[in-house]
Design a protein around this motif. Sequence first.
Motif, PDB file in Angstrom:
ATOM      1  N   ASP A  53     -49.911 -27.827  73.499  1.00 10.40           N
ATOM      2  CA  ASP A  53     -49.016 -28.982  73.589  1.00 10.40           C
ATOM      3  C   ASP A  53     -47.553 -28.579  73.488  1.00 10.40           C
ATOM      4  O   ASP A  53     -46.688 -29.173  74.148  1.00 10.40           O
ATOM      5  CB  ASP A  53     -49.345 -30.000  72.494  1.00 10.40           C
ATOM      6  N   ASP A  54     -47.266 -27.591  72.659  1.00  9.26           N
ATOM      7  CA  ASP A  54     -45.873 -27.159  72.495  1.00  9.26           C
ATOM      8  C   ASP A  54     -45.318 -26.638  73.816  1.00  9.26           C
ATOM      9  O   ASP A  54     -44.162 -26.910  74.166  1.00  9.26           O
ATOM     10  CB  ASP A  54     -45.784 -26.081  71.415  1.00  9.26           C
ATOM     11  N   LYS A  55     -46.147 -25.927  74.565  1.00  9.02           N
ATOM     12  CA  LYS A  55     -45.723 -25.429  75.876  1.00  9.02           C
ATOM     13  C   LYS A  55     -45.502 -26.604  76.836  1.00  9.02           C
ATOM     14  O   LYS A  55     -44.510 -26.637  77.593  1.00  9.02           O
ATOM     15  CB  LYS A  55     -46.792 -24.494  76.435  1.00  9.02           C
ATOM     16  N   ILE A  56     -46.396 -27.593  76.801  1.00  9.06           N
ATOM     17  CA  ILE A  56     -46.254 -28.772  77.657  1.00  9.06           C
ATOM     18  C   ILE A  56     -44.953 -29.507  77.337  1.00  9.06           C
ATOM     19  O   ILE A  56     -44.210 -29.916  78.234  1.00  9.06           O
ATOM     20  CB  ILE A  56     -47.459 -29.720  77.465  1.00  9.06           C
ATOM     21  N   ILE A  57     -44.678 -29.652  76.030  1.00  6.35           N
ATOM     22  CA  ILE A  57     -43.479 -30.391  75.625  1.00  6.35           C
ATOM     23  C   ILE A  57     -42.205 -29.634  75.988  1.00  6.35           C
ATOM     24  O   ILE A  57     -41.249 -30.220  76.505  1.00  6.35           O
ATOM     25  CB  ILE A  57     -43.519 -30.696  74.113  1.00  6.35           C
ATOM     26  N   THR A  58     -42.183 -28.332  75.724  1.00  6.01           N
ATOM     27  CA  THR A  58     -40.965 -27.566  76.022  1.00  6.01           C
ATOM     28  C   THR A  58     -40.683 -27.553  77.527  1.00  6.01           C
ATOM     29  O   THR A  58     -39.527 -27.598  77.949  1.00  6.01           O
ATOM     30  CB  THR A  58     -41.059 -26.128  75.481  1.00  6.01           C
ATOM     31  N   ASP A  59     -41.743 -27.501  78.339  1.00  6.80           N
ATOM     32  CA  ASP A  59     -41.551 -27.573  79.791  1.00  6.80           C
ATOM     33  C   ASP A  59     -40.987 -28.941  80.186  1.00  6.80           C
ATOM     34  O   ASP A  59     -40.095 -29.037  81.043  1.00  6.80           O
ATOM     35  CB  ASP A  59     -42.878 -27.333  80.524  1.00  6.80           C
ATOM     36  N   TYR A  60     -41.519 -30.005  79.572  1.00 11.71           N
ATOM     37  CA  TYR A  60     -41.039 -31.356  79.864  1.00 11.71           C
ATOM     38  C   TYR A  60     -39.577 -31.513  79.445  1.00 11.71           C
ATOM     39  O   TYR A  60     -38.771 -32.090  80.184  1.00 11.71           O
ATOM     40  CB  TYR A  60     -41.906 -32.369  79.127  1.00 11.71           C
ATOM     41  N   VAL A  61     -39.252 -31.004  78.278  1.00 12.05           N
ATOM     42  CA  VAL A  61     -37.879 -31.096  77.768  1.00 12.05           C
ATOM     43  C   VAL A  61     -36.907 -30.357  78.689  1.00 12.05           C
ATOM     44  O   VAL A  61     -35.822 -30.861  79.023  1.00 12.05           O
ATOM     45  CB  VAL A  61     -37.806 -30.524  76.338  1.00 12.05           C
ATOM     46  N   ALA A  62     -37.308 -29.153  79.134  1.00  9.38           N
ATOM     47  CA  ALA A  62     -36.442 -28.378  80.022  1.00  9.38           C
ATOM     48  C   ALA A  62     -36.268 -29.076  81.366  1.00  9.38           C
ATOM     49  O   ALA A  62     -35.148 -29.154  81.896  1.00  9.38           O
ATOM     50  CB  ALA A  62     -37.029 -26.978  80.222  1.00  9.38           C
ATOM     51  N   LYS A  63     -37.361 -29.598  81.916  1.00 15.23           N
ATOM     52  CA  LYS A  63     -37.298 -30.261  83.217  1.00 15.23           C
ATOM     53  C   LYS A  63     -36.398 -31.490  83.178  1.00 15.23           C
ATOM     54  O   LYS A  63     -35.667 -31.777  84.129  1.00 15.23           O
ATOM     55  CB  LYS A  63     -38.711 -30.657  83.653  1.00 15.23           C
ATOM     56  N   ASN A  64     -36.444 -32.214  82.051  1.00 17.24           N
ATOM     57  CA  ASN A  64     -35.683 -33.458  81.942  1.00 17.24           C
ATOM     58  C   ASN A  64     -34.354 -33.274  81.215  1.00 17.24           C
ATOM     59  O   ASN A  64     -33.655 -34.254  80.960  1.00 17.24           O
ATOM     60  CB  ASN A  64     -36.528 -34.525  81.235  1.00 17.24           C
ATOM     61  N   LYS A  65     -34.045 -32.016  80.872  1.00 21.42           N
ATOM     62  CA  LYS A  65     -32.774 -31.649  80.253  1.00 21.42           C
ATOM     63  C   LYS A  65     -32.473 -32.502  79.012  1.00 21.42           C
ATOM     64  O   LYS A  65     -31.395 -33.097  78.879  1.00 21.42           O
ATOM     65  CB  LYS A  65     -31.641 -31.769  81.271  1.00 21.42           C
ATOM     66  N   LEU A  66     -33.457 -32.544  78.113  1.00 23.98           N
ATOM     67  CA  LEU A  66     -33.314 -33.333  76.891  1.00 23.98           C
ATOM     68  C   LEU A  66     -32.804 -32.449  75.757  1.00 23.98           C
ATOM     69  O   LEU A  66     -33.240 -31.305  75.593  1.00 23.98           O
ATOM     70  CB  LEU A  66     -34.666 -33.939  76.487  1.00 23.98           C
ATOM     71  N   ALA A  67     -31.902 -32.990  74.969  1.00 26.86           N
ATOM     72  CA  ALA A  67     -31.347 -32.255  73.828  1.00 26.86           C
ATOM     73  C   ALA A  67     -32.189 -32.561  72.585  1.00 26.86           C
ATOM     74  O   ALA A  67     -31.762 -33.288  71.684  1.00 26.86           O
ATOM     75  CB  ALA A  67     -29.892 -32.643  73.613  1.00 26.86           C
ATOM     76  N   THR A  68     -33.393 -32.018  72.557  1.00 23.56           N
ATOM     77  CA  THR A  68     -34.325 -32.336  71.472  1.00 23.56           C
ATOM     78  C   THR A  68     -34.166 -31.397  70.280  1.00 23.56           C
ATOM     79  O   THR A  68     -33.653 -30.284  70.388  1.00 23.56           O
ATOM     80  CB  THR A  68     -35.783 -32.244  71.957  1.00 23.56           C
ATOM     81  N   LYS A  69     -34.648 -31.897  69.146  1.00 23.66           N
ATOM     82  CA  LYS A  69     -34.847 -31.081  67.957  1.00 23.66           C
ATOM     83  C   LYS A  69     -36.332 -31.174  67.593  1.00 23.66           C
ATOM     84  O   LYS A  69     -37.044 -32.050  68.079  1.00 23.66           O
ATOM     85  CB  LYS A  69     -33.983 -31.584  66.799  1.00 23.66           C
ATOM     86  N   LYS A  70     -36.781 -30.265  66.728  1.00 28.27           N
ATOM     87  CA  LYS A  70     -38.196 -30.191  66.381  1.00 28.27           C
ATOM     88  C   LYS A  70     -38.357 -30.239  64.871  1.00 28.27           C
ATOM     89  O   LYS A  70     -37.680 -29.517  64.133  1.00 28.27           O
ATOM     90  CB  LYS A  70     -38.799 -28.897  66.939  1.00 28.27           C
ATOM     91  N   THR A  71     -39.267 -31.108  64.394  1.00 23.61           N
ATOM     92  CA  THR A  71     -39.523 -31.203  62.958  1.00 23.61           C
ATOM     93  C   THR A  71     -40.467 -30.086  62.511  1.00 23.61           C
ATOM     94  O   THR A  71     -41.062 -29.389  63.336  1.00 23.61           O
ATOM     95  CB  THR A  71     -40.160 -32.552  62.593  1.00 23.61           C
ATOM     96  N   ALA A  72     -40.622 -29.948  61.213  1.00 26.41           N
ATOM     97  CA  ALA A  72     -41.499 -28.913  60.663  1.00 26.41           C
ATOM     98  C   ALA A  72     -42.949 -29.101  61.107  1.00 26.41           C
ATOM     99  O   ALA A  72     -43.702 -28.134  61.250  1.00 26.41           O
ATOM    100  CB  ALA A  72     -41.411 -28.917  59.138  1.00 26.41           C
ATOM    101  N   LEU A  73     -43.371 -30.353  61.334  1.00 22.97           N
ATOM    102  CA  LEU A  73     -44.747 -30.623  61.751  1.00 22.97           C
ATOM    103  C   LEU A  73     -44.958 -30.410  63.250  1.00 22.97           C
ATOM    104  O   LEU A  73     -46.095 -30.399  63.717  1.00 22.97           O
ATOM    105  CB  LEU A  73     -45.146 -32.058  61.388  1.00 22.97           C
ATOM    106  N   GLY A  74     -43.879 -30.262  64.001  1.00 20.66           N
ATOM    107  CA  GLY A  74     -44.020 -30.025  65.429  1.00 20.66           C
ATOM    108  C   GLY A  74     -43.740 -31.219  66.305  1.00 20.66           C
ATOM    109  O   GLY A  74     -44.073 -31.216  67.497  1.00 20.66           O
ATOM    110  N   VAL A  75     -43.130 -32.274  65.749  1.00 19.74           N
ATOM    111  CA  VAL A  75     -42.727 -33.440  66.528  1.00 19.74           C
ATOM    112  C   VAL A  75     -41.328 -33.199  67.100  1.00 19.74           C
ATOM    113  O   VAL A  75     -40.413 -32.806  66.372  1.00 19.74           O
ATOM    114  CB  VAL A  75     -42.736 -34.722  65.663  1.00 19.74           C
TER     115      VAL A  75
END
Length: 272
Positions: A128-150
């Motif tokens: 899932d982390d790979k899926i999310i990071t790919d989605y974030v990169a594709k959509n150019k989102l300025a995300t942060k990540k919590t300790a639990l992985g959200v």
Amino acid sequence: MKYQIHEDDEDTRKAKVGDVMSIHLKLKNSTDSVLRDTQKEGTPMKLILQVAPFKGSFEEGLAMLSKNDSATFYVNSDSLFSKSMQAPPPGIAKGSDIAFTVKVVDVQSEEEFTKAQAAQQEKQKGVDDKIITDYVAKNKLATKKTALGVYYVVNQAGSGANAAKGDVVKVKYTGKLLDGKVFDSSNNNPQSAAGVDFPLGAGMAIPGWEEGLTQFSKGGKGTIIIPSPLAYGDKGAGGVIPPNAVIMFDVEVVDVKKGAAAQAPGMAPGGR
């Protein structure tokens, strides 16, 4: 017990009371109509083998089986529904037999099941982390990540302290799959259009929802992206969230009432 054994693997141990069984089940009434088929649903059902509640029960049949076995058990509907204190559903005639056709996918002790689940969740988190990071990169989102992985992105900063366990948050939200398909929204109901009151830390929702909301304060707006082990896992939900699906919520935190969780009657999305 009326039954027919289709496959019998003599090299695996039989299930015993307390074991966790993963099975595929096809349920038919006396006219051969299929009431349920987990093969078509795509996911085996999991259950803890209980003591047989009456002679000729489904549980008595399951105790005859081991991993890889398959069989059909015919359970009297009168006995089944009199013991469960429920009325027979439509399609079940009084005095008829219900056919339970079972294929045993796995038999595990509670300890074995718990360890396997933990290992699978860790593996799925990596996927899932790979899926999310790919989605974030594709959509150019300025995300942060919590300790639990959200993952989360704050599009509009709020005021005051972030929400925390024990607080009640009023939230407007839209829940979506990563392909954009909406599965839930506070806008769907006039009563929730102004936001849903939700006590944090009360165990009333999926873990990723609670974790994500603690990154926002009153007036904050943004997006929460939740890996499947912190959402609906390998079961999915409601026929609209597939197994092992990453989900996301666009949220607006309308209000945060500090320390008010004990008095809150509300329910948020992702209720267990």
